[in-house]
Design an enzyme around this catalytic site. Structure first.
Site, PDB file in Angstrom:
ATOM      1  N   ARG A 164     -76.388  54.149 -80.560  1.00  0.00           N
ATOM      2  CA  ARG A 164     -76.709  54.717 -78.946  1.00  0.00           C
ATOM      3  C   ARG A 164     -74.934  54.568 -77.831  1.00  0.00           C
ATOM      4  O   ARG A 164     -75.530  54.824 -77.231  1.00  0.00           O
ATOM      5  CB  ARG A 164     -77.804  54.395 -77.806  1.00  0.00           C
ATOM      6  CG  ARG A 164     -78.634  54.356 -78.408  1.00  0.00           C
ATOM      7  CD  ARG A 164     -79.733  55.625 -78.927  1.00  0.00           C
ATOM      8  NE  ARG A 164     -80.505  55.968 -79.395  1.00  0.00           N
ATOM      9  CZ  ARG A 164     -80.884  55.559 -80.459  1.00  0.00           C
ATOM     10  NH1 ARG A 164     -80.168  55.593 -81.791  1.00  0.00           N
ATOM     11  NH2 ARG A 164     -82.095  55.889 -80.962  1.00  0.00           N
ATOM     12  N   SER A 238     -86.450  57.334 -74.509  1.00  0.00           N
ATOM     13  CA  SER A 238     -86.489  55.724 -74.428  1.00  0.00           C
ATOM     14  C   SER A 238     -85.798  55.526 -72.986  1.00  0.00           C
ATOM     15  O   SER A 238     -84.566  56.134 -73.590  1.00  0.00           O
ATOM     16  CB  SER A 238     -85.822  54.912 -74.955  1.00  0.00           C
ATOM     17  OG  SER A 238     -86.580  55.911 -76.543  1.00  0.00           O
ATOM     18  N   GLU A 333     -80.924  53.307 -71.293  1.00  0.00           N
ATOM     19  CA  GLU A 333     -80.063  54.543 -72.496  1.00  0.00           C
ATOM     20  C   GLU A 333     -79.505  55.126 -72.160  1.00  0.00           C
ATOM     21  O   GLU A 333     -78.309  56.656 -72.074  1.00  0.00           O
ATOM     22  CB  GLU A 333     -81.225  54.183 -73.447  1.00  0.00           C
ATOM     23  CG  GLU A 333     -80.404  55.832 -74.283  1.00  0.00           C
ATOM     24  CD  GLU A 333     -81.618  55.954 -75.750  1.00  0.00           C
ATOM     25  OE1 GLU A 333     -82.537  54.783 -76.364  1.00  0.00           O
ATOM     26  OE2 GLU A 333     -81.605  57.188 -76.136  1.00  0.00           O
TER      27      GLU A 333
HETATM   28  C1  LIG Z   1     -89.275  63.155 -74.557  1.00  0.00           C
HETATM   29  C2  LIG Z   1     -86.779  62.522 -75.671  1.00  0.00           C
HETATM   30  C3  LIG Z   1     -87.195  62.076 -76.275  1.00  0.00           C
HETATM   31  C4  LIG Z   1     -86.067  61.254 -76.924  1.00  0.00           C
HETATM   32  N1  LIG Z   1     -86.113  60.752 -77.992  1.00  0.00           N
HETATM   33  C5  LIG Z   1     -84.838  60.529 -78.676  1.00  0.00           C
HETATM   34  C6  LIG Z   1     -84.664  59.357 -79.639  1.00  0.00           C
HETATM   35  O1  LIG Z   1     -85.597  59.628 -80.537  1.00  0.00           O
HETATM   36  N2  LIG Z   1     -83.035  59.240 -80.242  1.00  0.00           N
HETATM   37  C7  LIG Z   1     -82.269  59.617 -78.872  1.00  0.00           C
HETATM   38  O2  LIG Z   1     -81.335  59.297 -79.894  1.00  0.00           O
HETATM   39  N3  LIG Z   1     -82.752  60.215 -78.146  1.00  0.00           N
HETATM   40  C8  LIG Z   1     -83.324  60.639 -77.728  1.00  0.00           C
HETATM   41  N4  LIG Z   1     -83.453  60.991 -76.009  1.00  0.00           N
HETATM   42  C9  LIG Z   1     -82.373  61.209 -75.406  1.00  0.00           C
HETATM   43  C10 LIG Z   1     -82.095  62.760 -75.785  1.00  0.00           C
HETATM   44  O3  LIG Z   1     -82.484  63.755 -76.206  1.00  0.00           O
HETATM   45  C11 LIG Z   1     -80.556  62.623 -76.652  1.00  0.00           C
HETATM   46  O4  LIG Z   1     -79.562  61.903 -76.190  1.00  0.00           O
HETATM   47  C12 LIG Z   1     -80.080  63.715 -76.360  1.00  0.00           C
HETATM   48  O5  LIG Z   1     -78.848  63.928 -77.043  1.00  0.00           O
HETATM   49  C13 LIG Z   1     -79.311  64.301 -75.173  1.00  0.00           C
HETATM   50  O6  LIG Z   1     -79.333  66.018 -74.951  1.00  0.00           O
HETATM   51  P1  LIG Z   1     -78.941  66.271 -73.637  1.00  0.00           P
HETATM   52  O7  LIG Z   1     -77.840  68.016 -74.372  1.00  0.00           O
HETATM   53  O8  LIG Z   1     -79.801  66.537 -73.431  1.00  0.00           O
HETATM   54  O9  LIG Z   1     -77.777  65.751 -72.929  1.00  0.00           O
HETATM   55  P2  LIG Z   1     -77.821  65.797 -71.035  1.00  0.00           P
HETATM   56  O10 LIG Z   1     -78.937  64.726 -70.975  1.00  0.00           O
HETATM   57  O11 LIG Z   1     -77.409  67.169 -70.805  1.00  0.00           O
HETATM   58  O12 LIG Z   1     -76.230  64.657 -70.903  1.00  0.00           O
HETATM   59  C14 LIG Z   1     -75.717  63.444 -71.681  1.00  0.00           C
HETATM   60  C15 LIG Z   1     -74.626  63.199 -71.305  1.00  0.00           C
HETATM   61  O13 LIG Z   1     -73.779  63.189 -72.596  1.00  0.00           O
HETATM   62  C16 LIG Z   1     -72.279  64.579 -71.329  1.00  0.00           C
HETATM   63  N5  LIG Z   1     -72.802  65.755 -71.868  1.00  0.00           N
HETATM   64  C17 LIG Z   1     -73.753  66.647 -72.290  1.00  0.00           C
HETATM   65  N6  LIG Z   1     -73.136  67.177 -73.074  1.00  0.00           N
HETATM   66  C18 LIG Z   1     -71.313  67.585 -73.516  1.00  0.00           C
HETATM   67  C19 LIG Z   1     -70.402  67.891 -74.615  1.00  0.00           C
HETATM   68  N7  LIG Z   1     -71.147  69.222 -75.164  1.00  0.00           N
HETATM   69  N8  LIG Z   1     -69.543  67.206 -74.340  1.00  0.00           N
HETATM   70  C20 LIG Z   1     -69.422  66.024 -73.547  1.00  0.00           C
HETATM   71  N9  LIG Z   1     -70.896  65.263 -72.286  1.00  0.00           N
HETATM   72  C21 LIG Z   1     -71.361  66.248 -72.452  1.00  0.00           C
HETATM   73  C22 LIG Z   1     -73.427  64.388 -70.319  1.00  0.00           C
HETATM   74  O14 LIG Z   1     -72.150  64.770 -69.263  1.00  0.00           O
HETATM   75  C23 LIG Z   1     -74.308  63.226 -69.691  1.00  0.00           C
HETATM   76  O15 LIG Z   1     -73.418  61.962 -68.927  1.00  0.00           O
HETATM   77  C24 LIG Z   1     -84.652  61.332 -75.804  1.00  0.00           C
HETATM   78  C25 LIG Z   1     -85.028  62.305 -74.900  1.00  0.00           C
HETATM   79  C26 LIG Z   1     -86.142  62.861 -74.664  1.00  0.00           C
HETATM   80  C27 LIG Z   1     -86.136  63.586 -73.115  1.00  0.00           C
END
Ligand SMILES: Cc1cc2nc3c(=O)[nH]c(=O)nc-3n(C[C@H](O)[C@H](O)[C@H](O)COP(=O)(O)OP(=O)(O)OC[C@H]3O[C@@H](n4cnc5c(N)ncnc54)[C@H](O)[C@@H]3O)c2cc1C
Length: 337
Positions: A164, A238, A333
């Site tokens: 992570r 998580s 996380e």
């Molecule tokens: C129900 C649920 C289940 C999940 N299960 C998992 C799992 O099994 N495994 C896991 O690893 N994660 C899991 N997650 C966490 C999440 O899905 C991941 O971390 C995902 O990659 C976040 O993507 P996002 O586009 O929503 O990022 P955001 O929440 O929009 O951003 C997260 C961070 O990344 C930065 N960011 C986003 N996009 C970019 C970019 N293109 N360039 C630079 N910075 C950027 C943002 O500024 C922020 O700091 C889960 C979340 C939920 C709600």
């Protein structure tokens, strides 16, 4: 470019926290992205990059420019007898990308089905589930240097992936915007079914011949039964990482708590944060609009009108109580904004 003002971010984060952005813009190309950054510079504004908002906890109104990345497009770059190299725009929805790969019979990311969020955010924390992380299929990414406005290419080594973790959450935090990611997927699958839950679900579904589709279906089924749907109850999956402790510390804990689960790694033993939180009595805890999920102690929830600050305070209380009971420090996380 349509820059909007005073926009509620409630629909843009899976916790459903109602904080506002002073400025908000959606960008669909690198040119738009550069323009947005230039606007921010001229107005002396900080910038926050938003993907699907599934790994953030908003703790305040954002007096800055929120840039929602919707740079889309999936392209097959090249292939050989064993692999395909596929490039995806940062704004593609991760699960849609997984489904697309499965349709093409490209293997390697089926275990990562149904993880919310965008492709662009996937390298940020090296998303992982059921024995696979994106580092296993990662080839390279293109990111915009926020200072020089030049595109730079990062290979796996320069991303410094960990559990992570990546360089973009650490040394290079806030310095790059990931615009596209290239994955190296397999034409012949190597199935990863080491997780008992996957094996059990495949058996229950009567799967005789393994396929990437069958694994994906099993993963989706498990996730839907285990994790709360953010559309129904606000959460970001998580909330904490699973902590790793030294072998000595694990033995010490095992003496005191014989049932404690532990997963040996190279440098220590990984513990299940959810187990620790449950043992400390937090599972199902509720205080007004916020709490801990009643089936999954690792998931903090917003019952509707909860505040990010209250969730942040709750997470601190949980960390303190875990440290007091087990002498183990939990790390969030989720990204606090
Ligand atoms: C129900 C649920 C289940 C999940 N299960 C998992 C799992 O099994 N495994 C896991 O690893 N994660 C899991 N997650 C966490 C999440 O899905 C991941 O971390 C995902 O990659 C976040 O993507 P996002 O586009 O929503 O990022 P955001 O929440 O929009 O951003 C997260 C961070 O990344 C930065 N960011 C986003 N996009 C970019 C970019 N293109 N360039 C630079 N910075 C950027 C943002 O500024 C922020 O700091 C889960 C979340 C939920 C709600």
């Amino acid at each position: 470019m349509n820059i909007q003002e005073n926009i509620s971010l409630k629909p843009f984060n899976t916790f459903g926290i109602d904080q506002t952005a002073r400025f908000f813009v959606t960008v669909r190309s690198i040119e738009d992205l550069k323009e947005a950054l230039q606007f921010a510079k001229a107005e002396n504004l900080e910038v926050f990059i938003l993907g699907g908002g599934s790994n953030i906890l908003l703790t305040q109104d954002l007096d800055l420019l929120v840039v929602k990345l919707e740079i889309n497009g999936i392209k097959l770059l090249r292939e050989d007898s064993e692999h395909v190299w596929v490039k995806s725009g940062a704004g593609e929805i991760w699960h849609d990308f997984v489904m697309y790969a499965i349709e093409q019979e490209w293997a390697g990311i089926e275990n990562l089905s149904l993880i919310p969020g965008t492709v662009g955010a996937s390298p940020m924390q090296n998303i992982g589930a059921y024995g696979v992380e994106i580092k296993d299929v990662f080839e390279s990414l293109e990111a915009l240097n926020r200072e020089s406005l030049e595109i730079e290419v990062f290979d796996a080594e320069s991303c410094r992936f960990g559990y992570r973790e990546s360089v973009f959450k650490n040394e290079l935090k806030g310095q790059y915007i990931i615009c596209s990611v290239t994955f190296r997927l397999r034409k012949q699958p190597v199935f990863q079914t080491s997780y008992g839950a996957i094996q059990d679900t495949l058996a229950k579904n009567g799967v005789k011949t393994l396929s990437i589709r069958a694994i994906s279906d099993a993963v989706i089924e498990i996730r839907q039964s285990k994790l709360p749907d953010p559309k129904v109850i606000g959460n970001s999956g998580s909330f904490f990482k699973n902590p790793t402790v030294s072998f000595e510390k694990y033995e010490e804990l095992k003496d005191k708590f014989p049932a404690i689960p532990g997963y040996p790694q190279d440098k220590g033993v990984k513990l299940a944060a959810g187990w620790l939180i449950e043992q400390a009595g937090w599972k199902g805890y509720r205080n007004g609009q916020i709490g801990v999920h009643d089936k999954q102690a690792l998931v903090l929830v917003n019952h509707g009108e909860g505040k990010g600050k209250d969730l942040m305070n709750l997470s601190q209380k949980i960390q303190d109580s875990i440290f007091e009971k087990f002498g183990v420090q939990l790390q969030p996380e989720v990204n606090f904004i």
